[in-house]
Design an enzyme around this catalytic site. Structure first.
Site, mmCIF file in Angstrom:
data_model
loop_
_atom_site.group_PDB
_atom_site.id
_atom_site.type_symbol
_atom_site.label_atom_id
_atom_site.label_comp_id
_atom_site.label_asym_id
_atom_site.label_seq_id
_atom_site.Cartn_x
_atom_site.Cartn_y
_atom_site.Cartn_z
ATOM 1 N N ASP A 137 0.580 3.743 1.817
ATOM 2 C CA ASP A 137 0.328 4.410 3.016
ATOM 3 C C ASP A 137 1.802 4.705 3.589
ATOM 4 O OD1 ASP A 137 0.226 4.595 5.820
ATOM 5 O OD2 ASP A 137 -1.914 3.983 5.852
ATOM 6 N N CYS A 194 0.774 -1.256 0.006
ATOM 7 C CA CYS A 194 0.102 -0.064 0.072
ATOM 8 C C CYS A 194 0.846 1.168 -0.130
ATOM 9 C CB CYS A 194 -0.977 0.019 1.251
ATOM 10 S SG CYS A 194 -1.945 1.446 1.472
ATOM 11 N N CYS A 238 -6.349 -0.244 6.721
ATOM 12 C CA CYS A 238 -6.142 0.428 5.586
ATOM 13 C C CYS A 238 -7.305 1.342 5.036
ATOM 14 C CB CYS A 238 -6.029 -0.649 4.329
ATOM 15 S SG CYS A 238 -5.684 0.072 2.839
ATOM 16 N N HIS A 288 -2.211 -3.727 4.987
ATOM 17 C CA HIS A 288 -1.925 -3.446 6.390
ATOM 18 C C HIS A 288 -3.414 -3.346 6.920
ATOM 19 C CE1 HIS A 288 -2.736 0.915 5.946
ATOM 20 N NE2 HIS A 288 -2.304 0.726 4.700
ATOM 21 N N ARG A 340 2.754 5.036 6.286
ATOM 22 C CA ARG A 340 3.435 4.506 7.679
ATOM 23 C C ARG A 340 3.819 3.039 7.555
ATOM 24 N NH1 ARG A 340 -2.502 4.886 10.394
ATOM 25 N NH2 ARG A 340 -3.035 4.266 8.097
#
Length: 214
Positions: free
Chosen positions: A44, A42, A101, A98, A46
């Site tokens: 993202d 992803c 999400c 994750h 993080r």
């Protein structure tokens, strides 16, 4: 001062720290990459791929998009897979989602977000298909996290159904697709135990003959 000055300063400190730890690091890194792993994850911020699995730059070939989706119409993702499999000869494709999400969560609601709605369409369809199963979970957070897992499992299937992967298997190339998930709250990355390593693991309707063979 440049808007990027802080990042430039950070980079200078990072590069100097790396050189102090290993004076030959960048010289070695500049040589041709030979990673054994392709990470499909992803976007993202993080979820830093290399750091999660404790690998250095060059050890992991990475593709990221919103909600780690693999679509048969996405030439970007398919090009990455093709290069990783046919040129770099990676041995493992790590489809990694994750928990929590945002893209998966968005697909569970009827609000519009714009262009991203089309991208998340397949996850929305998956949510509808799994609605009875997901309804057995007590909270929305649990339902989101379970759909994150189910999405990874679906994307593992999608990767294994590509001609890129199946032609590699036809050639006798060693290649496995793994489904994994990362917990932002605890930093733990785990295997969902849905690895596909051969044509025999696919449903008959999803197996393709080698090119040129009738």
């Amino acid at each position: 001062m440049s808007d990027l000055q802080q990042l430039i300063d950070n980079n200078a400190r990072w590069a100097e720290k790396i050189k102090q730890q290993d004076p030959d690091f960048f010289a070695k890194l500049a040589k041709q990459q030979v990673p054994e792993y392709l990470w499909i994850g992803c976007s993202d911020a993080r979820v830093p791929a290399n750091e999660i699995v404790g690998m250095l730059p060059g050890d992991l070939f990475v593709h990221r998009n919103v909600a780690n989706v693999v679509l048969h119409t996405d030439l970007n993702c398919l090009s990455v897979i093709q290069y990783a499999v046919d040129v770099l000869k990676v041995k493992h494709i790590l489809v990694t989602g994750h928990y929590g999400c945002g893209g998966v969560r968005a697909s569970m609601h009827d609000a519009q977000f714009g262009l991203i709605d089309g991208w998340l369409r397949t996850i929305r369809d998956l949510y509808y298909e799994q609605r009875e199963h997901l309804a057995t979970f007590a909270s929305e957070e649990e339902r989101v996290d379970r759909l994150c897992e189910l999405n990874v499992i679906q994307q593992v299937r999608n990767v294994s159904h590509t001609t890129i992967v199946q032609n590699a298997w036809h050639r006798g190339q060693e290649l496995s697709i793994h489904g994994c998930i990362y917990g932002i709250k605890d930093g733990i990355w785990k295997d969902l135990d849905v690895t596909v390593s051969s044509m025999e693991q696919l449903a008959p309707q999803n197996r393709l003959r080698p090119l040129g063979r009738s």
